[in-house]
Design a protein around this motif. Structure first.
Motif, PDB file in Angstrom:
ATOM      1  N   ALA A  92      14.076  55.841   1.336  1.00 13.62           N
ATOM      2  CA  ALA A  92      13.765  57.105   1.074  1.00 13.62           C
ATOM      3  C   ALA A  92      14.629  57.711  -0.258  1.00 13.62           C
ATOM      4  CB  ALA A  92      14.207  57.976   2.144  1.00 13.62           C
ATOM      5  N   PHE A  93      13.721  58.294  -1.134  1.00 12.71           N
ATOM      6  CA  PHE A  93      14.239  58.847  -2.518  1.00 12.71           C
ATOM      7  C   PHE A  93      14.632  57.822  -3.423  1.00 12.71           C
ATOM      8  CE2 PHE A  93      17.271  61.533  -4.991  1.00 12.71           C
ATOM      9  CZ  PHE A  93      16.411  62.332  -5.666  1.00 12.71           C
ATOM     10  N   ALA A  94      15.442  56.666  -3.126  1.00 14.68           N
ATOM     11  CA  ALA A  94      15.591  55.571  -4.112  1.00 14.68           C
ATOM     12  C   ALA A  94      14.636  54.592  -3.576  1.00 14.68           C
ATOM     13  CB  ALA A  94      17.082  55.133  -4.089  1.00 14.68           C
ATOM     14  N   PRO A  95      13.741  54.097  -4.398  1.00 12.15           N
ATOM     15  CA  PRO A  95      12.628  53.277  -3.830  1.00 12.15           C
ATOM     16  C   PRO A  95      13.131  51.815  -3.913  1.00 12.15           C
ATOM     17  CG  PRO A  95      12.070  53.859  -5.957  1.00 12.15           C
ATOM     18  CD  PRO A  95      13.078  54.819  -5.460  1.00 12.15           C
ATOM     19  N   SER A  96      12.490  50.980  -3.147  1.00 10.14           N
ATOM     20  CA  SER A  96      12.574  49.651  -3.034  1.00 10.14           C
ATOM     21  C   SER A  96      12.117  48.821  -4.388  1.00 10.14           C
ATOM     22  CB  SER A  96      12.127  48.751  -1.976  1.00 10.14           C
ATOM     23  OG  SER A  96      12.172  47.446  -2.254  1.00 10.14           O
ATOM     24  N   VAL A 149       9.581  56.480  -0.181  1.00 10.27           N
ATOM     25  CA  VAL A 149       9.156  57.619  -0.518  1.00 10.27           C
ATOM     26  C   VAL A 149       9.760  58.249  -1.447  1.00 10.27           C
ATOM     27  CG1 VAL A 149       8.817  59.766   0.664  1.00 10.27           C
ATOM     28  CG2 VAL A 149       8.590  57.756   2.219  1.00 10.27           C
ATOM     29  N   VAL A 150       9.170  58.558  -2.489  1.00 11.25           N
ATOM     30  CA  VAL A 150       9.899  59.214  -3.778  1.00 11.25           C
ATOM     31  C   VAL A 150       9.744  60.698  -3.989  1.00 11.25           C
ATOM     32  CG1 VAL A 150      10.299  56.898  -4.504  1.00 11.25           C
ATOM     33  CG2 VAL A 150       8.353  58.352  -5.358  1.00 11.25           C
ATOM     34  N   GLU A 156      11.345  67.195   2.877  1.00 12.73           N
ATOM     35  CA  GLU A 156       9.905  66.467   3.110  1.00 12.73           C
ATOM     36  C   GLU A 156       9.971  65.048   2.857  1.00 12.73           C
ATOM     37  OE1 GLU A 156       7.369  67.889   4.435  1.00 12.73           O
ATOM     38  OE2 GLU A 156       6.193  66.329   3.917  1.00 12.73           O
ATOM     39  N   ILE A 157      10.712  64.566   2.044  1.00 10.52           N
ATOM     40  CA  ILE A 157      10.695  63.121   1.611  1.00 10.52           C
ATOM     41  C   ILE A 157      11.412  62.584   3.005  1.00 10.52           C
ATOM     42  CG2 ILE A 157      12.193  61.644   0.401  1.00 10.52           C
ATOM     43  CD1 ILE A 157      11.748  63.080  -2.251  1.00 10.52           C
TER      44      ILE A 157
END
Lengths: 339, 339
Positions: free
Chosen positions: A156-160, A168-169, A306-307
């Motif tokens: 979440a927020f920081a993508p792989s 999820v970004v 929402e993220i």
């Protein structure tokens, strides 16, 4: 109160999942799937089970469900965001979605320390969590937390950095576009950009988004982006510098609200009337900062909750066998205040 | 790498607690107590078990320990602080202490909603947590979360209104005393107080602490406390009002950093030179606010992480049969910056 509803009645044998199965004429496993919203069932079957459960006043108990489904109904959340600025809204959103799935979250603070993170990962797997959310505080891609893990992971927020993972970004370029649309609509044509360190993905993406959005309006940016730090002091300093070299500037898109607050202070203290002479837009919609600025900041809300919600939904889907790998982008929205 | 330490070696049978018991010549239960730090054992026995565990390279596995001790090694943390300002530092501190006890925390966000809180409480008990920390965001006493609960509860930051419960709180009067000592030591004699709503316990306690500390120096406060809101706008407004009626003021103790930031802006914009003419001290040591203020704020750190650590320690003690009811006060400390 009559005897029948007195304390004795409440200690009567609790209605069990087998009672629901018998009444609905299905197996216990089907009841579990129907009430968990998991597996593939015909709508009619699902409705029949739910009706039977309602008629009997059956509330599923997690412990019983765990045993049935081989699941613990627990999820681990590993955050790198000790100060909560980004992690907590994500966590709140995730909790909303997880609660809807009767899940409960273990919170682990990785503190940007790979050793702590691996320690937490081990602890979570040992406790047989059904899945893991890894919440970051920067939008830069991060290395995957592990390979071939026995449970699904959502970033979440920081993508792989592995595109086969599920991330999820926020919509970084879209944020710049929302800011430009607002500035242009309010009559600004000479728009500058004051932002954070060039080494941060979010600073770069927002700067690129700004250039794209200006080009779509046949506008040139005022000067190169001013890359600096995510601080008020930088915002104040850069605002003064901007005025010295470009006294025709009429709009500033700031990389975040903290910088925007510095920019509004810097411009105001240089005698500029806001928003009459220059319009300012930030990013984050961080209430404390945006509302305390003079004037209160118009800013792009990246939709952190929402993220979190979306991350938890994707994790629940993956736990139920419907993984959706790839990068999922959550759009932001503009919050108009007075700047 | 030799064959002996290759992959095959790592899949050999794991050393079990029974092996440790056999080597140390004690029962499995004694090993569990010795390694958990629980129960009453002679130091010599504990040392013998630890030595045996070290020699065999035994790392206790939570699952096994759970079965042994009838414990889940999980703790629930219910926070009312959705935004993380107070809850997160408390949580970080708690996590430090809990990790030392091999515990892991479920985080539930009560969002100041009694119905959500009871829902979370039910979920936590259903999952058989060993104990619960209830973390609040205001220092006002709160009603107990439940009566006759099957597990111990510690209240962090917001104490329980029942003195028989275990609560860990900040030193509100002590905070005012630290501020006054600093102001007096730097030569201030005409000290005013600008703070939050009179309906908040922390505003009242800090105001009372200020009066006491001034009296100890034979000083009179400048005017009654200015009660308002925890906002910058109030700080700016009150600073202007203060200057109009008391132009001899030389020190201001502010109820929190946000107000102090407004006060420094208000005073500076009125042409006051800070800290030369007036010294300002805040409360919270909230980095973002304290460091961005002009000048950066001298402030009292209430020790939120320490409150979290202490809460978790007291909870672990209670889980191990050594409950310490009552109100435990954690002292704050002064952080000197330039205001």
């Amino acid at each position: 109160m009559t005897d029948e509803t007195g304390p004795r009645a409440t200690t009567a044998r609790r209605v069990g999942i087998a009672d629901v199965a018998a009444r609905a004429g299905v197996s216990v496993g089907t009841v579990s799937k129907a009430l968990n919203g998991s597996g593939r069932l015909r709508d009619e079957t699902r409705a029949r089970v739910r009706a039977a459960a309602d008629e009997l006043g059956f509330t599923p108990i997690s412990v019983a469900r765990n045993l049935l489904a081989g699941r613990t109904f627990t999820v681990g959340v590993i955050t790198t965001d000790s100060y909560g600025r980004f992690g907590i809204p994500v966590m709140r959103g995730a909790e909303d979605s997880l609660a809807a799935g009767e899940m409960i979250a273990f919170l682990c603070d990785g503190r940007d320390d790979p050793i702590r993170e691996q320690h937490h990962l081990g602890k979570l797997l040992e406790r047989r969590v059904d899945g893991i959310i890894v919440a970051g505080r920067r939008t830069d891609p991060r290395r995957p937390i592990g390979a071939d893990l026995p449970v699904p992971v959502v970033y979440a927020f920081a993508p792989s950095s592995d595109p086969a993972d599920c991330s999820v970004v926020s919509d970084e370029r879209g944020a710049a576009q929302l800011a430009v649309e607002h500035l242009v609509k309010t009559g600004r044509r000479r728009i500058a950009h004051i932002t954070g360190p060039q080494s941060h993905a979010s600073a770069n993406e927002r700067a690129a988004g700004l250039a794209e959005a200006l080009a779509a309006h046949d506008l040139e940016p005022v000067d190169e982006p001013y890359f600096g730090s995510w601080t008020e002091a930088w915002g104040r300093f850069a605002a003064a510098q901007l005025l010295r070299t470009h006294d025709d500037v009429d709009g500033v898109f700031c990389g975040n609200d903290v910088i925007a607050r510095g920019v509004t202070d810097g411009l105001r203290e240089a005698g500029i009337s806001l928003p009459t002479q220059i319009g300012v837009v930030g990013v984050d919609n961080w209430g404390l900062v945006a509302e305390a600025a003079r004037p209160p900041l118009t800013t792009v809300d990246l939709g952190l909750e929402e993220i979190g919600r979306r991350s938890a939904e994707l994790l629940l889907d993956a736990i139920n066998g419907h993984a959706q790998p790839g990068v999922h982008v959550v759009p932001g929205h503009l919050v108009v205040r007075e700047s």
